[in-house]
Design a protein around this motif. Structure first.
Motif, mmCIF file in Angstrom:
data_model
loop_
_atom_site.group_PDB
_atom_site.id
_atom_site.type_symbol
_atom_site.label_atom_id
_atom_site.label_comp_id
_atom_site.label_asym_id
_atom_site.label_seq_id
_atom_site.Cartn_x
_atom_site.Cartn_y
_atom_site.Cartn_z
ATOM 1 N N LYS A 19 -13.397 -40.817 16.980
ATOM 2 C CA LYS A 19 -13.720 -40.929 15.559
ATOM 3 C C LYS A 19 -14.704 -42.070 15.318
ATOM 4 N N GLU A 20 -14.464 -43.184 16.007
ATOM 5 C CA GLU A 20 -15.324 -44.358 15.843
ATOM 6 C C GLU A 20 -16.754 -44.065 16.247
ATOM 7 N N LYS A 21 -16.915 -43.211 17.270
ATOM 8 C CA LYS A 21 -18.246 -42.896 17.782
ATOM 9 C C LYS A 21 -18.804 -41.600 17.201
ATOM 10 N N GLY A 22 -18.239 -41.157 16.090
ATOM 11 C CA GLY A 22 -18.766 -39.974 15.423
ATOM 12 C C GLY A 22 -18.576 -38.708 16.240
ATOM 13 N N ASP A 23 -17.316 -38.405 16.572
ATOM 14 C CA ASP A 23 -16.993 -37.255 17.416
ATOM 15 C C ASP A 23 -17.630 -37.423 18.799
ATOM 16 N N GLY A 24 -17.487 -38.606 19.366
ATOM 17 C CA GLY A 24 -18.083 -38.930 20.661
ATOM 18 C C GLY A 24 -17.498 -38.099 21.788
ATOM 19 N N THR A 25 -18.302 -37.888 22.826
ATOM 20 C CA THR A 25 -17.868 -37.114 23.985
ATOM 21 C C THR A 25 -17.126 -38.008 24.972
ATOM 22 N N VAL A 26 -16.164 -37.406 25.670
ATOM 23 C CA VAL A 26 -15.329 -38.134 26.619
ATOM 24 C C VAL A 26 -15.652 -37.687 28.047
ATOM 25 N N GLY A 27 -15.951 -38.662 28.900
ATOM 26 C CA GLY A 27 -16.120 -38.409 30.325
ATOM 27 C C GLY A 27 -14.908 -38.941 31.063
ATOM 28 N N PHE A 28 -14.425 -38.174 32.042
ATOM 29 C CA PHE A 28 -13.164 -38.495 32.714
ATOM 30 C C PHE A 28 -13.379 -38.570 34.222
ATOM 31 N N VAL A 29 -12.857 -39.638 34.829
ATOM 32 C CA VAL A 29 -12.931 -39.831 36.282
ATOM 33 C C VAL A 29 -11.509 -40.003 36.806
ATOM 34 N N PRO A 30 -10.883 -38.931 37.330
ATOM 35 C CA PRO A 30 -9.538 -39.076 37.887
ATOM 36 C C PRO A 30 -9.602 -39.626 39.314
ATOM 37 N N THR A 31 -8.780 -40.644 39.610
ATOM 38 C CA THR A 31 -8.760 -41.233 40.951
ATOM 39 C C THR A 31 -7.323 -41.559 41.345
ATOM 40 N N MET A 32 -7.151 -41.895 42.623
ATOM 41 C CA MET A 32 -5.881 -42.440 43.092
ATOM 42 C C MET A 32 -6.001 -43.942 43.341
ATOM 43 N N GLY A 33 -7.087 -44.544 42.844
ATOM 44 C CA GLY A 33 -7.210 -45.982 42.931
ATOM 45 C C GLY A 33 -7.734 -46.482 44.259
ATOM 46 N N TYR A 34 -7.549 -47.775 44.486
ATOM 47 C CA TYR A 34 -8.157 -48.518 45.587
ATOM 48 C C TYR A 34 -9.656 -48.202 45.604
ATOM 49 N N LEU A 35 -10.302 -48.579 44.524
ATOM 50 C CA LEU A 35 -11.655 -48.132 44.221
ATOM 51 C C LEU A 35 -12.683 -48.657 45.220
ATOM 52 N N GLN A 142 -8.153 -34.587 27.499
ATOM 53 C CA GLN A 142 -9.019 -33.618 26.827
ATOM 54 C C GLN A 142 -10.496 -34.022 26.923
ATOM 55 N N PRO A 143 -10.988 -34.202 28.155
ATOM 56 C CA PRO A 143 -12.377 -34.646 28.322
ATOM 57 C C PRO A 143 -13.369 -33.520 28.062
ATOM 58 N N ASP A 144 -14.587 -33.917 27.713
ATOM 59 C CA ASP A 144 -15.682 -32.943 27.640
ATOM 60 C C ASP A 144 -16.251 -32.680 29.027
ATOM 61 N N LYS A 145 -16.311 -33.739 29.851
ATOM 62 C CA LYS A 145 -16.803 -33.614 31.219
ATOM 63 C C LYS A 145 -15.874 -34.394 32.146
ATOM 64 N N ALA A 146 -15.674 -33.862 33.359
ATOM 65 C CA ALA A 146 -14.882 -34.562 34.375
ATOM 66 C C ALA A 146 -15.723 -34.670 35.644
ATOM 67 N N PHE A 147 -15.684 -35.822 36.281
ATOM 68 C CA PHE A 147 -16.590 -36.155 37.370
ATOM 69 C C PHE A 147 -15.798 -36.291 38.676
ATOM 70 N N PHE A 148 -16.238 -35.527 39.700
ATOM 71 C CA PHE A 148 -15.554 -35.508 40.989
ATOM 72 C C PHE A 148 -16.564 -35.698 42.117
#
Length: 290
Positions: A19-35, A142-148
């Motif tokens: 809402k703050e970003k005017g219906d901004g898009t969400v990018g998602f990066v799922p990981t198991m950590g130890y980056l 509920q991301p718009d894009k997910a990065f793998f």
């Protein structure tokens, strides 16, 4: 950057930021950590393509077999949070197992065929665990894009098929494998390797380059490519081969003699001591005969 452990709080914060970003898009990066830098490259891609960047860090028990390294999988949340913040993440979601699975799970997601070879053959149930937790995370974030990352190309193929089959409202963005300067694919499990195992593990990227040369020269059948790659891997005395496969991509179907599909993958899984490493190379061929 916010570090959030509760699903309800994460959902509320994503709603607020959208809402703050005017219906901004969400990018998602799922990981198991130890980056490592590979994970950070996914964050960079998400930051470039979307307005709000969410990373999850969750070592998912559903995708580990009974004799695998779930308890020993490397974890360092303090280090991970510093790296994620420096890379520009807006939110890091770090749920406990009890938050993701508050009771024994009765509903799972299973993708057929593309899970039956490579890691799916040697790690039964692994991709059911991956598909289930990724579905849960997609429903939560509920991301718009997910990065793998393409280091686990089979995982990317499985998730893309799942998203297509189930009409999920997310675009999957595959990102290139990042490598150390000497060619070893970046992996959280690399920290397990002894100095000698680390040195011998370079045979993996060398073997992929050998396979690519053979395939592009049209000088070997699929069986011959596999045999030559296996021979080269065995020059490393500590290498214990799980599989070497040449398949179409993303279907992961066997390559027939005399015909190369438009896109092929040479995929490896090899143990060095107790550490199992995977690597792959996707080769774009066009329509060509061998």
């Amino acid at each position: 950057m916010q570090a959030i452990k509760r699903i309800s709080q994460l959902k509320e914060e994503i709603r607020r930021l959208r809402k703050e970003k005017g219906d901004g898009t969400v990018g998602f990066v799922p990981t198991m950590g130890y980056l490592h830098e590979g994970h950070l490259s996914l964050l960079a891609a998400a930051k470039k393509e979307t307005d709000i960047v969410v990373m999850s860090i969750f070592v998912n028990p559903l995708q580990f077999g009974p004799n695998e390294d779930f308890e020993k999988y490397p974890r360092d949340h303090e280090r991970d949070l510093k790296m994620a913040e420096a890379a520009g993440a807006d939110i890091v979601f770090l749920p406990e197992t009890s938050e993701m699975y508050p009771r024994p799970i009765k509903t799972t997601v299973s993708v057929a065929e593309v899970t039956e070879r490579l890691c799916g053959a040697s790690r039964p149930g692994h991709f059911d665990g991956v598909a289930t937790v990724v579905t849960k995370l997609f429903n939560i974030v509920q991301p718009d894009k997910a990065f793998f990352g393409m280091k686990d190309a089979q995982q990317v193929a499985v998730i893309r098929r799942m998203v297509d089959d189930l009409n999920m409202n997310v675009t999957i963005v595959p990102c290139p494998t990042l490598r150390e300067e000497d060619g070893l694919a970046m992996s959280s499990r690399n920290v397990y390797l002894s100095p000698e195992e680390r040195k011998q593990a370079l045979v993996l990227s060398q073997s992929l380059r050998l396979a690519e040369a053979l395939i592009r020269e049209r000088s070997a059948s699929p069986d011959e490519v596999r045999r030559r790659v296996e021979e080269h891997i065995r020059t490393a005395q500590l290498a214990d081969i799980d599989y070497v496969e040449l398949l179409s991509y993303p279907e992961l179907a066997p390559v027939q003699p005399g015909q190369m599909p438009p896109s092929v993958i040479i995929a490896l899984a090899v143990k060095f001591g107790k550490t199992r490493l995977i690597d792959n190379l996707i080769i774009e061929m066009g329509n060509s005969h061998v």
